[in-house]
Scaffold this active site. Structure first.
Site, PDB file in Angstrom:
ATOM      1  CG  HIS A 209      -0.225   0.335   2.503  1.00 17.64           C
ATOM      2  ND1 HIS A 209       0.586  -0.563   3.125  1.00 17.64           N
ATOM      3  CD2 HIS A 209      -0.185   1.457   3.256  1.00 17.64           C
ATOM      4  CE1 HIS A 209       1.089  -0.025   4.228  1.00 17.64           C
ATOM      5  NE2 HIS A 209       0.646   1.210   4.328  1.00 17.64           N
TER       6      HIS A 209
HETATM    7  N1  UDP Z   1      -4.543  -5.877   8.090  1.00 19.50           N
HETATM    8  C1  UDP Z   1      -5.838  -6.323   8.162  1.00 19.50           C
HETATM    9  N2  UDP Z   1      -6.465  -6.688   7.008  1.00 19.50           N
HETATM   10  C2  UDP Z   1      -5.856  -6.642   5.786  1.00 19.50           C
HETATM   11  C3  UDP Z   1      -4.515  -6.187   5.721  1.00 19.50           C
HETATM   12  C4  UDP Z   1      -3.891  -5.806   6.898  1.00 19.50           C
HETATM   13  O1  UDP Z   1      -6.423  -6.394   9.255  1.00 19.50           O
HETATM   14  O2  UDP Z   1      -6.490  -6.973   4.775  1.00 19.50           O
HETATM   15  C5  UDP Z   1      -3.904  -5.399   9.335  1.00 19.50           C
HETATM   16  C6  UDP Z   1      -2.540  -5.970   9.630  1.00 19.50           C
HETATM   17  O3  UDP Z   1      -2.628  -7.152  10.400  1.00 19.50           O
HETATM   18  C7  UDP Z   1      -1.858  -4.844  10.395  1.00 19.50           C
HETATM   19  C8  UDP Z   1      -2.470  -3.591   9.803  1.00 19.50           C
HETATM   20  O4  UDP Z   1      -3.693  -3.991   9.190  1.00 19.50           O
HETATM   21  O5  UDP Z   1      -2.197  -4.895  11.768  1.00 19.50           O
HETATM   22  C9  UDP Z   1      -1.528  -2.987   8.788  1.00 19.50           C
HETATM   23  O6  UDP Z   1      -2.096  -1.918   8.192  1.00 19.50           O
HETATM   24  P1  UDP Z   1      -1.360  -1.132   7.015  1.00 19.50           P
HETATM   25  O7  UDP Z   1      -0.495  -2.074   6.262  1.00 19.50           O
HETATM   26  O8  UDP Z   1      -2.430  -0.420   6.281  1.00 19.50           O
HETATM   27  O9  UDP Z   1      -0.538  -0.014   7.746  1.00 19.50           O
HETATM   28  P2  UDP Z   1       0.952   0.206   8.236  1.00 19.50           P
HETATM   29  O10 UDP Z   1       1.245  -0.794   9.292  1.00 19.50           O
HETATM   30  O11 UDP Z   1       1.900   0.110   7.068  1.00 19.50           O
HETATM   31  O12 UDP Z   1       0.909   1.596   8.796  1.00 19.50           O
END
Ligand code: UDP
Length: 385
Positions: A209
């Site tokens: 993402h």
């Molecule tokens: N996650 C989720 N469903 C999905 C993909 C990710 O629940 O389809 C969760 C994952 O386990 C983690 C979080 O969302 O806890 C990650 O979010 P993201 O990758 O958007 O954000 P980042 O951590 O990069 O800020």
């Protein structure tokens, strides 16, 4: 008037702060308003996490302008500013590094103390808006909760005062420890199609993402090439912007790569735990994988979580350069399946340490409007009468 306001706004914020919010709700030692910035708003990027993790619903939800980063940030600042006109908290708490934390500018304009959870993480990749946001909020904060000593040191190196930064461990460990049983039993949340795929064979998981990956055709193409190299089944819950960019750039994933919309947390963690390994550019997913014992291929030039390389739970794949072979990355990740590592993110008590400290600061009148002489950096050689 409530003691503190807590402003969150995206999916991983709810997940990571879920225990903090529950602990705060269950104590009378501190009062708080939970404010949702409105950055994430759809059912599967927001509400499902409140339900699955039993998080109290927000007391306030901002109606922010949708659109580009500037529209979102300016609207969060405006909404935060207006809210603080009527709500004089002792301090306002933010988490992480997204557009939402730029609401801290409005808190600074009101001369209200700022608290930053997840402070002093650095990727040292200055292309990333997140790196600029986290640096900004850290330098505005009166209290920073840094997850690890090494992150605290990064803050000290930038001149932030030792008194401001408290090391707590990473609250994602708390969330995984507390919800592990729910992850194990989450198969019934999965779609029939996914259950069919995972019941017969081993599988891989993927998430992508980050702006620097999806807004750049070459980088996204490198990621697609890498994922297309495997013949194993891949489940790929894909964010909406990534879906539209794959289409716009006319990139094709192989038929063993199963794309779906983002899914709920319990079922995602069920898949992460059972997968051979995960391809991801997510900060939180590589931490979670490391804690669950699942190898990852981290799709990033640099990371603010180098510990996953230190403990050898992750393989680096830099999408910003042209690769002429991909198989070795998959082989390395596959070989990590036979190894064990000790997760480096803390003891599972981060949420309670943060809440205890917030209570302590609030009860001891440590959160005060800034007055002459206050400064969060060492200015002994700079201040002139
Ligand atoms: N996650 C989720 N469903 C999905 C993909 C990710 O629940 O389809 C969760 C994952 O386990 C983690 C979080 O969302 O806890 C990650 O979010 P993201 O990758 O958007 O954000 P980042 O951590 O990069 O800020």
């Amino acid at each position: 008037m409530k003691d503190v306001g807590i402003i969150l706004g995206i999916r991983p914020d709810v997940i990571r702060a879920s225990k903090i919010l529950n602990l705060l709700s269950n104590t009378s030692d501190i009062s708080f308003d939970f404010i949702w910035s409105g950055q994430h708003y759809s059912e599967n990027m927001k509400d499902v996490f409140f339900e699955q993790l039993n998080v109290p619903k927000p007391d306030v939800e901002f109606e922010i302008e949708k659109g580009n980063d500037a529209q979102i940030v300016s609207s969060v600042i405006k909404n935060t500013y207006n809210h603080l006109e009527k709500n004089k908290y002792k301090a306002v708490v933010f988490l992480g590094d997204t557009n939402t934390v730029m609401g801290s500018i409005a808190v600074a304009q009101h001369n209200i103390p700022i608290v930053h959870i997840e402070g002093c993480m650095r990727s040292y990749d200055w292309r990333m808006p997140e790196e600029k946001y986290r640096t900004t909020i850290d330098h505005l904060s009166d209290r920073i909760y840094a997850y690890l000593d090494s992150y605290k040191q990064q803050g000290l190196n930038e001149g932030i005062s030792d008194k401001v930064i408290k090391v707590t461990g990473n609250p994602i460990v708390d969330i995984i420890n507390e919800n592990n049983n729910l992850f194990q039993n989450a198969e019934n949340y999965l779609s029939e199609e996914i259950v069919k795929i995972i019941s017969n064979e081993s599988f891989l998981l993927a998430t992508v993402h980050r702006r620097e990956n999806i807004l750049d055709r070459n980088s996204l193409n490198q990621i697609v090439n890498l994922i297309n190299q495997t013949e194993t089944q891949v489940i790929f819950p894909m964010g909406y912007t990534t879906q539209s960019k794959i289409e716009e750039y006319n990139l094709k994933l192989n038929s063993n790569v199963h794309v779906c919309d983002p899914i709920g947390y319990l079922e995602f963690m069920h898949l992460l735990d059972r997968s051979n390994y995960v391809f991801s550019d997510s900060g939180t997913v590589v931490e979670e994988a490391c804690i669950l014992g699942t190898p990852s291929i981290q799709l990033r030039f640099s990371t603010e979580r180098p510990e996953v390389y230190d403990v050898k739970s992750s393989v680096k794949f830099d999408p910003s350069i042209e690769h002429n072979e991909y198989q070795s990355f998959l082989n390395k990740a596959q070989s990590l399946m036979d190894t064990k590592w000790k997760q480096p993110f803390g003891d599972g008590n981060a949420s309670s340490k943060i809440v205890e400290d917030l209570i302590h600061l609030s009860q001891n009148d440590a959160f005060k409007k800034h007055k002459p002489g206050d400064y969060p950096f060492d200015i002994s050689n700079s201040f002139k009468e």
